[in-house]
Write a protein that holds these residues in place. Sequence first.
Motif, short mmCIF file in Angstrom:
data_model
loop_
_atom_site.label_atom_id
_atom_site.label_comp_id
_atom_site.label_asym_id
_atom_site.label_seq_id
_atom_site.Cartn_x
_atom_site.Cartn_y
_atom_site.Cartn_z
N TRP A 1 0.83 -1.20 0.00
CA TRP A 1 0.00 0.00 0.00
C TRP A 1 0.87 1.26 0.00
O TRP A 1 1.86 1.32 0.74
CB TRP A 1 -0.87 0.06 1.25
N TYR A 2 0.51 2.21 -0.85
CA TYR A 2 1.05 3.57 -0.71
C TYR A 2 -0.01 4.35 0.06
O TYR A 2 -1.01 4.74 -0.52
CB TYR A 2 1.26 4.23 -2.06
N GLY A 3 0.18 4.59 1.33
CA GLY A 3 -0.88 5.20 2.13
C GLY A 3 -2.09 4.30 2.12
O GLY A 3 -2.02 3.15 2.56
N SER B 1 0.50 1.09 -17.87
CA SER B 1 1.11 2.06 -16.94
C SER B 1 0.36 2.09 -15.61
O SER B 1 -0.86 2.05 -15.59
CB SER B 1 1.04 3.46 -17.54
N GLY B 2 1.11 2.13 -14.54
CA GLY B 2 0.49 2.27 -13.23
C GLY B 2 -0.03 0.97 -12.67
O GLY B 2 -0.72 0.96 -11.65
N CYS B 3 0.31 -0.17 -13.29
CA CYS B 3 -0.22 -1.44 -12.80
C CYS B 3 0.64 -2.01 -11.68
O CYS B 3 0.30 -3.05 -11.12
CB CYS B 3 -0.35 -2.44 -13.94
N GLY B 4 1.76 -1.37 -11.39
CA GLY B 4 2.54 -1.82 -10.24
C GLY B 4 3.83 -2.55 -10.60
O GLY B 4 4.45 -3.16 -9.74
N LYS B 5 4.25 -2.48 -11.85
CA LYS B 5 5.47 -3.20 -12.25
C LYS B 5 6.69 -2.66 -11.50
O LYS B 5 7.45 -3.42 -10.91
CB LYS B 5 5.71 -3.05 -13.77
N SER B 6 6.84 -1.33 -11.52
CA SER B 6 8.00 -0.74 -10.84
C SER B 6 7.91 -0.99 -9.35
O SER B 6 8.91 -1.30 -8.70
CB SER B 6 8.05 0.77 -11.09
N THR B 7 6.71 -0.87 -8.82
CA THR B 7 6.52 -1.11 -7.39
C THR B 7 6.95 -2.52 -7.03
O THR B 7 7.67 -2.74 -6.05
CB THR B 7 5.03 -0.90 -7.03
N PHE B 8 6.53 -3.48 -7.85
CA PHE B 8 6.90 -4.86 -7.58
C PHE B 8 8.41 -5.03 -7.64
O PHE B 8 9.03 -5.65 -6.77
CB PHE B 8 6.22 -5.81 -8.58
#
Lengths: 388, 285
Positions: free
Chosen positions: B46-48, B72-79
């Motif tokens: 979670w981001y916030g 875009s924004g699906c969480g690839k970088s986050t993962f």
Amino acid sequence: MSQSFDEITAQLKRRHRKSARLKWVSMSALILAAAFLVVFISDMLIKGLPAFQQAQIQVEVTYSEQSQQMPPAAVNEDVRRLVSRGFLRTLPRAMKQNPELMGTTRMEWVLADSSVDQYLKGNHSGLKESQRTVVDKLAEQGRAELKFNTRFFTSGDSKMPELAGIAAAAMGTVMTMIVTMLVCFPIGVMTAIYLEEFATDNWLTQTIEININNLAAVPSILFGLLGLAIYINFFGVPRSTPIVGGLTLALMTLPVIIIATRTALRSVPDTIRQAAFGVGCSRWQVVRDHVLPVSLPGILTGSIIGLAQAMGETAPLIIIGMVAFIPDVSASFTDASTVMPAQIFTWAGEPDRAFVEKTAGGILVLLAVLISLNATAVWLRKKFERRW
Amino acid sequence: MINEQIARAETGAPKQAHDSSPGQPVRVNEDANHDLSIRVRDLNLWYGKNQALKNVNIDIFQKNVTALIGPSGCGKSTFLRCLNRMNDLIKNVRIEGLVEMDGRDVNEAKMDEIALRRRVGMVFQKPNPFPKSIYENIAYAPRMHDLVSRKSDQDELVEQALRDAGLWNEVKDKLAEPGTSLSGGQQQRLCIARAIAVKPDVILMDEPTSALDPISTATIEDLMDKLKQQFTIVTVTHNMQQAARVADYTAFFHLGELIEYNDTRMMFSNPHTKKAEDYITGRYG
Ligand SMILES: Nc1ncnc2c1ncn2[C@@H]1O[C@H](COP(=O)(O)OP(=O)(O)O)[C@@H](O)[C@H]1O
Ligand SMILES: [Mg+2]
């Protein structure tokens, strides 16, 4: 229905006129500002440049037992009042140091009294008619000249204008600034690094940040009062000394350095930090090896400007007694001392007209130092300015 | 109505395959190496209040290229950042679930993120060499981690890393010049060299070619193909052809969920989920 070009042009006329008017107003403002600056600088130059020259006259100096006892006897009666009393005072010592002088009579260029100096510079002087004739005759024979005033840059204050110099004050400024920098630079930079790179963003750091910004806007005289109350009255730091002056100015410069450092740190792109974290740097290694080297020019520039500000400061130093009369150049942190702006302030209050040019001359020296400091700052920024 | 249909389409055969062995690709390429490198189970982030990763299960295999694709924004970088704890640097991040490497949970208290990042290197979207010389860019990290002590070892290591990154011939005569003076493609290879200089097990790449021209892109793709003999590579890409060209396995993310994970040939020839199919065939952003 669309409008024709003519209709649109007619409407545009008003807009064009308005923008032309605004352009004129802003240009006049600029010209006015520039004019003020030119008037100020040229006034200072006209008044101050003569201070860099001082009259000397060539007279016969007799070194004898009598002049050892009573120095004025060393020169002829007719020029006795034209020679600086400051020079006469040095004779006995000179004879003691160089015994071979004893019993000789030499033609020497000696420092003239400030009234002669003022007379040669075409100002009002206290010379009597007869004395003027003598000076005129000396000048005709090439024995009275304005020469470069080395003494202005090598000696301290004096009640005799021809002896007064800016050196003691300059040394005081240097000592004071050393203290200020030694205190401010490490504390300011480390504080900024902590706030910018380590601290989490919570109410405490926000409060600190707001207070630092406010501190930078506090009138400087209040820092003088604070310095008086804390350093002198509470901690018993000796009055009028570079150490207490530097500590007081440090209060003023600290927020400037913190703010400048934070700005410099913030301008380092985050991609550099990510790269550093990515190869396994600790937070401190990121800062020390990657962020600081890039932001150092900005930090130095900000610090130099903060220093220049402190250097021009008078009010807080008056409060802590740094407007003392300091005849000797001393490089001690704990001796009574004065600084350049305070010296200028003192001279500006002297009734003797000859001090007017000293005042302006002092201002020129201070301006020159400040301009070269700022130029250094600009140079640093240009030299290391790189885009990542 | 339509949503329901899609939902039903998704819960077809592949979903069951997931259920039987969470995190395993649906089909396994028989020729590939299947030693486990990183095991991710029930990963939520979670981001916030905003959940960016939802119940992600995936096995990442050693010495393969695994591509993460998705809109875009699906969480690839986050993962990706979960794998070397770069999310630690972001405020208000909350992570649940297991990211296991070498039998250790990387998020456990005892795990030092610096140790993790030594074994899991990273290459970023925009080439970000250090503002230092080319030589220093490579030598800095090994020296910091005490991997080299003598100058000659260090020189050797720099040369080896630059050779492995296919950059040596281009820069060997200007090692003292700033890394930022190189072209974009060269800078990115410098960043790869910097990452492999500390001999990591895994290299994470977040859209490493998206800022590069086609020729530099091709060079980096070749490089990835070569590097996978030594390293496990996890790369994010926006470019479907790139995934098809370089990846052994491909994972398709959508709105924080791992929708489909398969060996690349299967994924592109015969996707099991409708969402993956739509995305791959270009019907979806
Ligand atoms: N630093 C962050 N702070 C808050 N939200 C973020 C942050 N980074 C990414 N997000 C959010 O997380 C989601 C996934 O982002 P990201 O991982 O960057 O996607 P991708 O790389 O697939 O484009 C997005 O909704 C994005 O807005
Ligand atoms: Mg991304």
